[in-house]
Scaffold this active site. Sequence first.
Site, PDB file in Angstrom:
ATOM      1  N   ILE A 470       7.557 -44.942  35.735  1.00  0.00           N
ATOM      2  CA  ILE A 470       7.042 -45.080  37.100  1.00  0.00           C
ATOM      3  C   ILE A 470       8.115 -44.785  38.136  1.00  0.00           C
ATOM      4  O   ILE A 470       8.020 -45.205  39.286  1.00  0.00           O
ATOM      5  CB  ILE A 470       6.446 -46.484  37.309  1.00  0.00           C
ATOM      6  CG1 ILE A 470       7.471 -47.577  37.030  1.00  0.00           C
ATOM      7  CG2 ILE A 470       5.219 -46.679  36.441  1.00  0.00           C
ATOM      8  CD1 ILE A 470       6.974 -48.985  37.331  1.00  0.00           C
ATOM      9  N   ARG A 633      24.078 -54.909  29.160  1.00  0.00           N
ATOM     10  CA  ARG A 633      24.624 -53.560  28.989  1.00  0.00           C
ATOM     11  C   ARG A 633      23.905 -52.587  29.924  1.00  0.00           C
ATOM     12  O   ARG A 633      22.673 -52.544  29.960  1.00  0.00           O
ATOM     13  CB  ARG A 633      24.429 -53.126  27.534  1.00  0.00           C
ATOM     14  CG  ARG A 633      25.092 -51.822  27.149  1.00  0.00           C
ATOM     15  CD  ARG A 633      24.722 -51.491  25.714  1.00  0.00           C
ATOM     16  NE  ARG A 633      25.475 -50.373  25.186  1.00  0.00           N
ATOM     17  CZ  ARG A 633      25.205 -49.790  24.016  1.00  0.00           C
ATOM     18  NH1 ARG A 633      24.215 -50.237  23.259  1.00  0.00           N
ATOM     19  NH2 ARG A 633      25.932 -48.778  23.596  1.00  0.00           N
ATOM     20  N   ILE A 634      24.649 -51.830  30.677  1.00  0.00           N
ATOM     21  CA  ILE A 634      24.079 -50.865  31.612  1.00  0.00           C
ATOM     22  C   ILE A 634      23.990 -49.513  30.916  1.00  0.00           C
ATOM     23  O   ILE A 634      25.013 -48.895  30.584  1.00  0.00           O
ATOM     24  CB  ILE A 634      24.923 -50.767  32.893  1.00  0.00           C
ATOM     25  CG1 ILE A 634      25.045 -52.150  33.552  1.00  0.00           C
ATOM     26  CG2 ILE A 634      24.304 -49.765  33.852  1.00  0.00           C
ATOM     27  CD1 ILE A 634      23.736 -52.795  33.919  1.00  0.00           C
ATOM     28  N   LEU A 635      22.772 -49.048  30.680  1.00  0.00           N
ATOM     29  CA  LEU A 635      22.570 -47.806  29.942  1.00  0.00           C
ATOM     30  C   LEU A 635      22.976 -46.583  30.755  1.00  0.00           C
ATOM     31  O   LEU A 635      23.555 -45.643  30.222  1.00  0.00           O
ATOM     32  CB  LEU A 635      21.099 -47.687  29.514  1.00  0.00           C
ATOM     33  CG  LEU A 635      20.584 -48.775  28.572  1.00  0.00           C
ATOM     34  CD1 LEU A 635      19.082 -48.624  28.368  1.00  0.00           C
ATOM     35  CD2 LEU A 635      21.305 -48.705  27.231  1.00  0.00           C
ATOM     36  N   LYS A 638      23.816 -44.698  37.046  1.00  0.00           N
ATOM     37  CA  LYS A 638      23.185 -43.992  38.163  1.00  0.00           C
ATOM     38  C   LYS A 638      21.743 -44.445  38.363  1.00  0.00           C
ATOM     39  O   LYS A 638      21.342 -44.826  39.477  1.00  0.00           O
ATOM     40  CB  LYS A 638      23.236 -42.480  37.924  1.00  0.00           C
ATOM     41  CG  LYS A 638      22.808 -41.645  39.125  1.00  0.00           C
ATOM     42  CD  LYS A 638      23.080 -40.165  38.877  1.00  0.00           C
ATOM     43  CE  LYS A 638      22.830 -39.349  40.137  1.00  0.00           C
ATOM     44  NZ  LYS A 638      23.171 -37.915  39.947  1.00  0.00           N
ATOM     45  N   THR A 639      20.945 -44.421  37.306  1.00  0.00           N
ATOM     46  CA  THR A 639      19.557 -44.864  37.433  1.00  0.00           C
ATOM     47  C   THR A 639      19.488 -46.372  37.628  1.00  0.00           C
ATOM     48  O   THR A 639      18.586 -46.871  38.309  1.00  0.00           O
ATOM     49  CB  THR A 639      18.733 -44.447  36.210  1.00  0.00           C
ATOM     50  OG1 THR A 639      19.335 -44.967  35.016  1.00  0.00           O
ATOM     51  CG2 THR A 639      18.654 -42.928  36.102  1.00  0.00           C
ATOM     52  N   GLN A 643      17.681 -48.507  40.724  1.00  0.00           N
ATOM     53  CA  GLN A 643      16.739 -49.612  40.592  1.00  0.00           C
ATOM     54  C   GLN A 643      17.120 -50.777  41.502  1.00  0.00           C
ATOM     55  O   GLN A 643      16.271 -51.358  42.175  1.00  0.00           O
ATOM     56  CB  GLN A 643      16.689 -50.081  39.141  1.00  0.00           C
ATOM     57  CG  GLN A 643      15.866 -49.181  38.237  1.00  0.00           C
ATOM     58  CD  GLN A 643      14.411 -49.147  38.680  1.00  0.00           C
ATOM     59  OE1 GLN A 643      13.661 -50.093  38.519  1.00  0.00           O
ATOM     60  NE2 GLN A 643      14.014 -48.032  39.278  1.00  0.00           N
ATOM     61  N   GLU A 710      13.263 -55.734  38.704  1.00  0.00           N
ATOM     62  CA  GLU A 710      12.892 -56.813  39.609  1.00  0.00           C
ATOM     63  C   GLU A 710      14.078 -57.540  40.251  1.00  0.00           C
ATOM     64  O   GLU A 710      13.964 -58.054  41.363  1.00  0.00           O
ATOM     65  CB  GLU A 710      12.039 -57.845  38.864  1.00  0.00           C
ATOM     66  CG  GLU A 710      10.549 -57.648  39.007  1.00  0.00           C
ATOM     67  CD  GLU A 710       9.947 -56.781  37.914  1.00  0.00           C
ATOM     68  OE1 GLU A 710       8.722 -56.614  37.888  1.00  0.00           O
ATOM     69  OE2 GLU A 710      10.696 -56.274  37.069  1.00  0.00           O
TER      70      GLU A 710
END
Length: 743
Positions: A470, A633-635, A638-639, A643, A710
């Site tokens: 989304i 953990r931040i995959l 950038k994305t 968020q 969220e």
Amino acid sequence: MTPYIGKSINRVDGVAKVTGKAKYAADYFAPDLLYGWVISSGIAKGKITRIHTGEALQLPGVVQVFTHENRPNLACFDIQYKDQDAPPGSPFRPLRDATITFSGQPIALVVAETLELARYASSLIRVDYEEEEHDTALEDNLHRARGPKSGVASLLKSPPPKPRGDFERAFQAAPFRTVGEHHHSVEHHNPIELFASTVVYEKNGKLTIYDKTQGAPNSQLYVAQVFRLPFKDVRVISPYVGGAFGSGLRPQYQLFLAVLAARELKRSVRVSLTRQQMFTFGHRPATVQQVALGATADGTIDAIRHDAIGQTSRFEDYFEIVVNWAGMLYPAPNVKFTYQLVPLDTFTPLDMRAPGGATGVPALEIEVDELAHKLGMDPVELRRKNYTDRDMNQDLPYSSKELHECFRQGAGRFGWANRNPEPRSMRNGHTLIGWGMATGIWEATQGPARAEAVLTVNGKLRVTSATADIGTGTYTIMTQIAADTLGMPIEDVIFRLGDSDMPLAPIEGGSWTAATVGSAVKVACEALGKRLFKLAQKMENSPLARANFEDVVFADAHIRLKSNPDTAVSLRDIVGLNGGRAVSETSTSLPDTLEQRNYARAVHSATFVEVEIDEDFGTVRVTRAVTAVAGGRILNPKTARSQIVGGMVWGISKALEEESVLDHQFGRFMNPNLAEYHVAVNADIPDLDVIFVEENDTIVNPLGVKGLGEIGIVGMPAAVANAVFHATGRRVRDFPITLDKLL
């Protein structure tokens, strides 16, 4: 090969979106496609006595006008059916009968050869009503509040925890107390892509449906149940979604109407809703909350009470987790939480980014700030004083919690130490300056999901799961997970989603997709890796013949010996010896409930905000904001940052602008458009700073990730409100904070 997880990879779907190659639900065409136009009710409650359709039907090119009088008999009007996000009660059934239950209810569908003709024909249709008295005002009906009804869907949302200790005694004995009543207005999602469904009617009666949804399998489930169709005869496709924020979790009524028309006319049909009709279903419900805190002289919070009353429809009991957050954040021994509903003549509310959290956390955090003011304590220090590593609602330790670091790093970046605590003490001429902060929290959950991993004959890795994207970056992070798991270049990996024919995945919402579908992608690729290893061992003169799986590593599209990386077998060579066939594995990922049930799991944040307020006019402008997040953990930084920034923007918008205004005389929203439903625009938003605090969690899920969709919004409204108080000395507990509340 450098791992892709943890790198700021550009969105793999970005080019398709910016070049227009990405197709959305209303972009698909079919031969002899018909167009439907929805007619909405002009009253909020009553009955239709007659619908005059004759003039519209006389127009050449108008095929049919569907109403409750001529719609086909459908099983759905007699059976109880549910979708994945349905609350307890009886779902709305379009065109069921002459009864009107909310303003804007769909009462007819005009189907014509062109969209323009269908729209014009709708203007020729007149409707006679027998109107009844309606009631849409929450605050006038608080005396009718009751507890939510029980139901299967309620298992997905925790009820308020049982009381602990003796709140009344502890509160009355507390030397420092605060009590506040908080009012939150209705909000609407307003994604840019309007809701639409294009139903392609196949010759064999099967349906291929292009739908705007946050879960293709959920729309398939809905259509199959409602129309009593075999699942194999319904395929739902939704590869791209132009924003949703929760509005696409439940199938909306245009899907029902498009399928009904297509099956009855045996032709392909598209039904699209207008911006005004986007205000006729689902919204963040209005709430009235009472929060009371009692503390000792040293700042120990000893008593907490949080009561909330929300609105719901007459036919379903929609409820949220509004009052539970205090027990998750603060270890007070005396607590009492209640949550009630008032049924009104509106459509059922709908999950909207951080449902419950975006209303409950701000009310709580505003009162914590007020308590700090009364105590003469720094708001950060008060929160540190009442820090806990346990979720007191469940009496469980957190699997990880780096909130202390969020406070430290966020305050340091913002310059919080330079804050003069006295309200109205910071100014620049006629401009009052305020600094405020708040804590944020959201659950970190994982559900079951399936994924398929296929190594094609040309050495490409194709991974699929019926999830959605989304706009969160699902395409990209799943590609990164797959590439790392099998040690392949990211350009050789393709992740596909949004098709009910793909392996089953739940609706995308609740910040659980990265953990849920990401874990499924990981286990599917691991299973494929084990199979490829076995095939490699069977190759003639295989250098891996005597190796164990634990002895190898997948890197650079090869299986290599850990002890001697030069000893390797190419993945492309392996699949090339498979008789010209691709190698595939489908796997299911399930939460490790045996371990996880001993821990509470959540993502935490600390948000710091600066506002400038014109002393004469009361206009508020956010000039700086910092959010520090402990999100596992931040995959993809950038994305992930996108968020959090998106949530911060919405938090500012919620605090200062967003409000759907009901005219209770007509039971209708007065501002159902983007001209009068105010949202934050570029000029309202400063540069926003995001900090990701390092947090290692081996329990929360196999990837160690926590959802970020969220957490960016929950703390921001309170931080803005607290900054407004610091600037003006006026405590505003009603959102949005408009200038009339400050003058």
